[in-house]
Design an enzyme around this catalytic site. Structure first.
Site, PDB file in Angstrom:
ATOM      1  N   HIS A 227      18.427 -13.975  15.589  1.00  0.00           N
ATOM      2  CA  HIS A 227      17.578 -14.476  16.700  1.00  0.00           C
ATOM      3  C   HIS A 227      16.425 -15.334  16.156  1.00  0.00           C
ATOM      4  O   HIS A 227      15.248 -15.015  16.356  1.00  0.00           O
ATOM      5  CB  HIS A 227      17.036 -13.324  17.570  1.00  0.00           C
ATOM      6  CG  HIS A 227      16.542 -13.827  18.902  1.00  0.00           C
ATOM      7  ND1 HIS A 227      16.500 -13.046  20.026  1.00  0.00           N
ATOM      8  CD2 HIS A 227      16.082 -15.057  19.300  1.00  0.00           C
ATOM      9  CE1 HIS A 227      16.022 -13.753  21.042  1.00  0.00           C
ATOM     10  NE2 HIS A 227      15.750 -14.976  20.615  1.00  0.00           N
TER      11      HIS A 227
ATOM     12  N   ARG B  93      21.085 -15.553  25.025  1.00  0.00           N
ATOM     13  CA  ARG B  93      20.740 -14.133  25.009  1.00  0.00           C
ATOM     14  C   ARG B  93      22.004 -13.304  24.791  1.00  0.00           C
ATOM     15  O   ARG B  93      23.089 -13.680  25.263  1.00  0.00           O
ATOM     16  CB  ARG B  93      20.097 -13.710  26.343  1.00  0.00           C
ATOM     17  CG  ARG B  93      18.682 -14.196  26.543  1.00  0.00           C
ATOM     18  CD  ARG B  93      17.686 -13.488  25.609  1.00  0.00           C
ATOM     19  NE  ARG B  93      16.320 -13.978  25.807  1.00  0.00           N
ATOM     20  CZ  ARG B  93      15.735 -14.922  25.075  1.00  0.00           C
ATOM     21  NH1 ARG B  93      16.385 -15.497  24.074  1.00  0.00           N
ATOM     22  NH2 ARG B  93      14.491 -15.283  25.313  1.00  0.00           N
TER      23      ARG B  93
HETATM   24  P1  NDP Z   1      15.740 -24.030  31.381  1.00  0.00           P
HETATM   25  O1  NDP Z   1      15.303 -23.130  32.462  1.00  0.00           O
HETATM   26  O2  NDP Z   1      14.973 -25.286  31.116  1.00  0.00           O
HETATM   27  O3  NDP Z   1      17.267 -24.470  31.612  1.00  0.00           O
HETATM   28  C1  NDP Z   1      18.225 -23.582  32.076  1.00  0.00           C
HETATM   29  C2  NDP Z   1      19.486 -24.352  32.453  1.00  0.00           C
HETATM   30  O4  NDP Z   1      20.499 -23.421  32.838  1.00  0.00           O
HETATM   31  C3  NDP Z   1      19.275 -25.289  33.640  1.00  0.00           C
HETATM   32  O5  NDP Z   1      19.984 -26.483  33.431  1.00  0.00           O
HETATM   33  C4  NDP Z   1      19.895 -24.499  34.805  1.00  0.00           C
HETATM   34  O6  NDP Z   1      20.425 -25.323  35.839  1.00  0.00           O
HETATM   35  C5  NDP Z   1      21.027 -23.790  34.100  1.00  0.00           C
HETATM   36  N1  NDP Z   1      21.447 -22.582  34.830  1.00  0.00           N
HETATM   37  C6  NDP Z   1      20.714 -21.484  35.125  1.00  0.00           C
HETATM   38  N2  NDP Z   1      21.450 -20.585  35.805  1.00  0.00           N
HETATM   39  C7  NDP Z   1      22.680 -21.137  35.957  1.00  0.00           C
HETATM   40  C8  NDP Z   1      23.884 -20.716  36.576  1.00  0.00           C
HETATM   41  N3  NDP Z   1      23.966 -19.523  37.198  1.00  0.00           N
HETATM   42  N4  NDP Z   1      24.938 -21.535  36.547  1.00  0.00           N
HETATM   43  C9  NDP Z   1      24.861 -22.749  35.940  1.00  0.00           C
HETATM   44  N5  NDP Z   1      23.749 -23.218  35.320  1.00  0.00           N
HETATM   45  C10 NDP Z   1      22.674 -22.420  35.333  1.00  0.00           C
HETATM   46  O7  NDP Z   1      15.814 -23.136  30.031  1.00  0.00           O
HETATM   47  P2  NDP Z   1      15.627 -23.612  28.523  1.00  0.00           P
HETATM   48  O8  NDP Z   1      16.570 -24.723  28.265  1.00  0.00           O
HETATM   49  O9  NDP Z   1      14.186 -23.825  28.220  1.00  0.00           O
HETATM   50  O10 NDP Z   1      16.071 -22.273  27.738  1.00  0.00           O
HETATM   51  C11 NDP Z   1      17.348 -21.694  27.929  1.00  0.00           C
HETATM   52  C12 NDP Z   1      17.403 -20.313  27.288  1.00  0.00           C
HETATM   53  O11 NDP Z   1      17.476 -20.403  25.865  1.00  0.00           O
HETATM   54  C13 NDP Z   1      16.165 -19.429  27.503  1.00  0.00           C
HETATM   55  O12 NDP Z   1      16.180 -18.824  28.776  1.00  0.00           O
HETATM   56  C14 NDP Z   1      16.270 -18.427  26.372  1.00  0.00           C
HETATM   57  O13 NDP Z   1      16.967 -17.272  26.806  1.00  0.00           O
HETATM   58  C15 NDP Z   1      17.112 -19.149  25.315  1.00  0.00           C
HETATM   59  N6  NDP Z   1      16.342 -19.375  24.075  1.00  0.00           N
HETATM   60  C16 NDP Z   1      16.804 -18.853  22.885  1.00  0.00           C
HETATM   61  C17 NDP Z   1      16.108 -19.056  21.709  1.00  0.00           C
HETATM   62  C18 NDP Z   1      16.619 -18.545  20.399  1.00  0.00           C
HETATM   63  O14 NDP Z   1      15.913 -18.603  19.385  1.00  0.00           O
HETATM   64  N7  NDP Z   1      17.848 -18.069  20.320  1.00  0.00           N
HETATM   65  C19 NDP Z   1      14.846 -19.828  21.682  1.00  0.00           C
HETATM   66  C20 NDP Z   1      14.472 -20.356  22.967  1.00  0.00           C
HETATM   67  C21 NDP Z   1      15.188 -20.116  24.117  1.00  0.00           C
HETATM   68  P3  NDP Z   1      19.436 -26.232  36.765  1.00  0.00           P
HETATM   69  O15 NDP Z   1      18.866 -27.270  35.829  1.00  0.00           O
HETATM   70  O16 NDP Z   1      20.338 -26.838  37.757  1.00  0.00           O
HETATM   71  O17 NDP Z   1      18.400 -25.311  37.308  1.00  0.00           O
END
Ligand code: NDP
Length: 309
Positions: A272, A224
């Site tokens: 995006h 994002r």
């Molecule tokens: P998930 O919720 O499956 O994974 C998020 C990961 O981030 C997890 O491993 C989580 O850790 C980690 N995380 C969250 N907060 C923190 C923090 N404060 N410190 C360290 N690690 C953290 O999300 P997705 O993989 O499905 O998607 C990720 C993002 O990608 C979406 O939220 C979206 O914004 C973006 N996206 C962008 C797209 C585009 O076209 N550009 C398309 C699709 C998505 P833990 O596993 O330990 O909880």
């Protein structure tokens, strides 16, 4: 019980047809047509107009039609305490991985810079770089980050990742939490952001973090725009600490015409579109949740409210 689709990108018809193709008896409406608001129990949303979700007195579930839910939390008129679900989908993860791989290979083989030289008629071979020269560090090892990590390992990259909680992924060095962040940064040559946008991650791509990366590191932000401090990136590119960046997401979308990113030689931009929910692939989990809601059963891919993702 009925479902309403709320989005402003001209794709309501596509989603409605995809839902009806797989469940013909579904009562589904566009928020733009006349519809019985008190019958709506589920809203399928993507960047809805602020305030539109407050119109439904019997709403029981908000389903994001993408992986991210930050736009729902940003609208403070959304009724509190309603469950929110998001999309977790193999095709979405595969598409994201392919996009990031393309940006990494473009950087690795200098294709981005050769293209600029071509427009200027410059013939100048650049330093040859190999997969083995790079450690790719992935911020976020969730549905998308894990898929990318696994694909990068298959190509022979050294891969490390950072998440909130410790992970065990074959061939990937995993760091966790605040205490693991510095160790992750100091050896990351290509950093990919795949974190959700939350209070904890807003502005995480900033000068202090970039300084901890090795000189010449490359940034890819496909998560994002709110993760990145734009002026810090520009400073670190202009003083050559970072060698370049591949950006897919921005604070303002579409990006304003005046933004310095447009004409920066070290920035590769996409609008995006790194990965987009495919309706046929995603509709089964939306319908599954609709039917679970109807039967009062636990939902799939529910967002944990305290975490914000
Ligand atoms: P998930 O919720 O499956 O994974 C998020 C990961 O981030 C997890 O491993 C989580 O850790 C980690 N995380 C969250 N907060 C923190 C923090 N404060 N410190 C360290 N690690 C953290 O999300 P997705 O993989 O499905 O998607 C990720 C993002 O990608 C979406 O939220 C979206 O914004 C973006 N996206 C962008 C797209 C585009 O076209 N550009 C398309 C699709 C998505 P833990 O596993 O330990 O909880």
């Amino acid at each position: 019980m009925a479902l309403v689709i709320i989005r402003q990108d001209g794709r309501i018809k596509l989603w409605k047809e995809a839902l009806l193709a797989q469940q013909p008896d579904l009562e589904v409406y566009s928020y733009l047509e006349n519809h019985p608001k008190d019958e709506i129990e589920m809203a399928l949303v993507w960047k809805h107009p602020d305030g539109s979700l407050a119109d439904y007195p019997n709403l029981k579930l908000i389903a994001s039609s993408g992986a991210g839910v930050d736009f729902i939390f940003e609208d403070n008129t959304v009724p509190k305490n309603l469950p929110i679900t998001r999309v977790v989908d193999d095709m979405l993860a595969k598409d994201m991985s392919e996009h990031v791989l393309a940006v990494i290979f473009s950087h690795l083989k200098n294709l981005d810079r050769y293209r600029i030289n071509q427009t200027k008629g410059i013939w100048q071979p650049m330093q040859y770089k190999r997969i083995s020269d790079f450690t790719v560090g992935i911020m976020g090892l969730g549905a998308l980050g894990k898929e990318l990590a696994t694909d990068l390992v298959k190509y022979g990259f050294k891969v490390q990742g950072w998440a909130n909680s410790k992970k065990d992924i074959n061939g990937v060095i995993c760091f966790a939490g605040e205490s693991g962040f510095s160790g992750f940064l100091e050896t990351t040559k290509i950093m990919v952001c795949l974190l959700p946008l939350t209070d904890a991650t807003t502005g995480i791509l900033n000068k202090e973090v970039f300084k901890q990366l090795p000189k010449g590191a490359f940034l890819i932000n496909v998560a994002r725009g709110g993760h990145l401090v734009d002026e810090d990136l520009l400073e670190m590119l202009n003083n050559d600490h970072l060698s370049g960046a591949g950006l897919d997401v921005y604070h303002q979308e579409p990006l304003s015409k005046e933004h310095p990113f447009w004409h920066h030689e070290k920035i590769q931009m996409t609008p995006h579109y790194a990965s987009v929910s495919d309706t046929d692939s995603v509709v089964p989990q939306i319908l599954e949740n609709y039917n679970r809601l109807r039967k009062g059963r636990p939902l799939l891919n529910e967002v944990i409210m305290d975490k914000g993702y």
